[in-house]
Design an enzyme around this catalytic site. Structure first.
Site, short mmCIF file in Angstrom:
data_model
loop_
_atom_site.label_atom_id
_atom_site.label_comp_id
_atom_site.label_asym_id
_atom_site.label_seq_id
_atom_site.Cartn_x
_atom_site.Cartn_y
_atom_site.Cartn_z
N TYR A 119 0.82 -1.21 0.00
CA TYR A 119 0.00 0.00 0.00
C TYR A 119 0.86 1.26 0.00
CZ TYR A 119 -4.54 2.26 0.99
OH TYR A 119 -5.71 2.97 0.91
N LYS A 170 -2.17 9.38 -0.01
CA LYS A 170 -3.19 9.82 0.93
C LYS A 170 -2.62 10.79 1.96
CE LYS A 170 -6.66 7.48 -0.74
NZ LYS A 170 -7.79 8.19 -1.39
#
Length: 281
Positions: free
Chosen positions: A133, A140
């Site tokens: 991720y 993000k």
């Protein structure tokens, strides 16, 4: 895309066509509920396309009150296998898109009346390392920083900019996470809401709050909606549980006790234990 545009057959669906299908379904739901909706397909990386989408809203409704940026991309891969192309695509879709949307929307969000709202979507990957991720998580984190800086620039122009950080919601996308079953089980253990699952409706309600006048004094913030699993309390409970299980396993191994009790709340787990546990020691 207009409501009369054709829908691609199943064999030709790809990620962008899925977005078109979902937009059409959303449009139908809004119209059936008595509202008005215009679906407009555009490339979120193209500033001209984004501007055209904002102009479409202006032409249909005359103004723009609420902007929710939820475009996301990236793919699940390790950083060691990522290419510059992967990095650029992820950052442009997940971060740059919010900037382009805000720039294009600004002329239609300024003016007298109620405060306008810009809302972006983030995830725990912004502050927590998760397997495969890395690119999405980094994007993000950048997205949340961008939202704070937009709040600084736009706050005194009648616009609030905030972020909803959503926990793990069951979907086709999240079920494709590496080791997703183990991940969902671990998250469920950490939630502090009596076993209730986090749903898309819960996330939508958080967005609705930030879009409403109730949040007029919420500015440049990240609102976490995850049932407490990402907070300190849920984390400490999870650490305490895992330490207790490890103590039990070791005692069973040496034959000192078959089923020793869990340590009582607040005892048996110190900060050092938590740090070692997180380090995998």
């Amino acid at each position: 895309m207009s409501s009369g545009d054709p829908v691609a057959p199943v064999a030709e669906w790809d990620e962008s066509q899925w977005s078109v299908i979902e937009a059409g379904a959303t449009e139908r739901l809004i119209v059936e509920a008595g509202g008005a909706c215009v679906a407009h397909r555009c490339d979120m990386l193209d500033s001209d396309g984004v501007a055209a989408a904002m102009a479409s809203c202006r032409d249909r409704f005359g103004r723009l009150d609420i902007l929710v940026s939820n475009a996301a991309s990236g793919g699940f891969r390790s950083l060691m296998s990522a290419t510059p192309r992967h990095f650029e695509a992820t950052m442009k879709t997940n971060v740059q898109a919010l900037m382009l949307l805000a720039q294009a929307a600004l002329p239609w969000m300024q003016g007298d009346g109620p405060r306008r709202k810009i809302i972006a979507l983030s995830s725990h990957g912004s502050h927590r390392a998760l397997p495969a991720y890395g690119l999405i998580g980094a994007s993000k984190a950048a997205l949340e920083s961008l939202a704070r800086h937009l709040a600084l620039e736009l706050g005194n122009q009648g616009i609030n900019v905030n972020v909803v950080l959503a926990g793990l919601v069951a979907s086709d996308s999240t079920r494709s996470f590496p080791e997703s079953e183990r991940l969902f089980a671990a998250v469920a253990e950490r939630r502090l809401v009596s076993g209730r699952e986090l749903t898309a409706e819960d996330v939508a309600n958080a967005i609705l709050f930030l879009a409403s006048p109730l949040s007029d004094l919420v500015q440049g913030q990240v609102l976490t909606i995850d049932g407490g699993e990402g907070g300190t309390l849920g984390h400490v409970r999870d650490v305490r549980r895992r330490v207790a299980l490890e103590v039990r396993r070791r005692l069973d191994h040496v034959g000192r006790a078959e089923h020793p009790p869990d340590p009582p709340p607040g005892h048996g787990v110190g900060l050092g234990d938590a740090v070692q546990d997180q380090a995998g020691v």
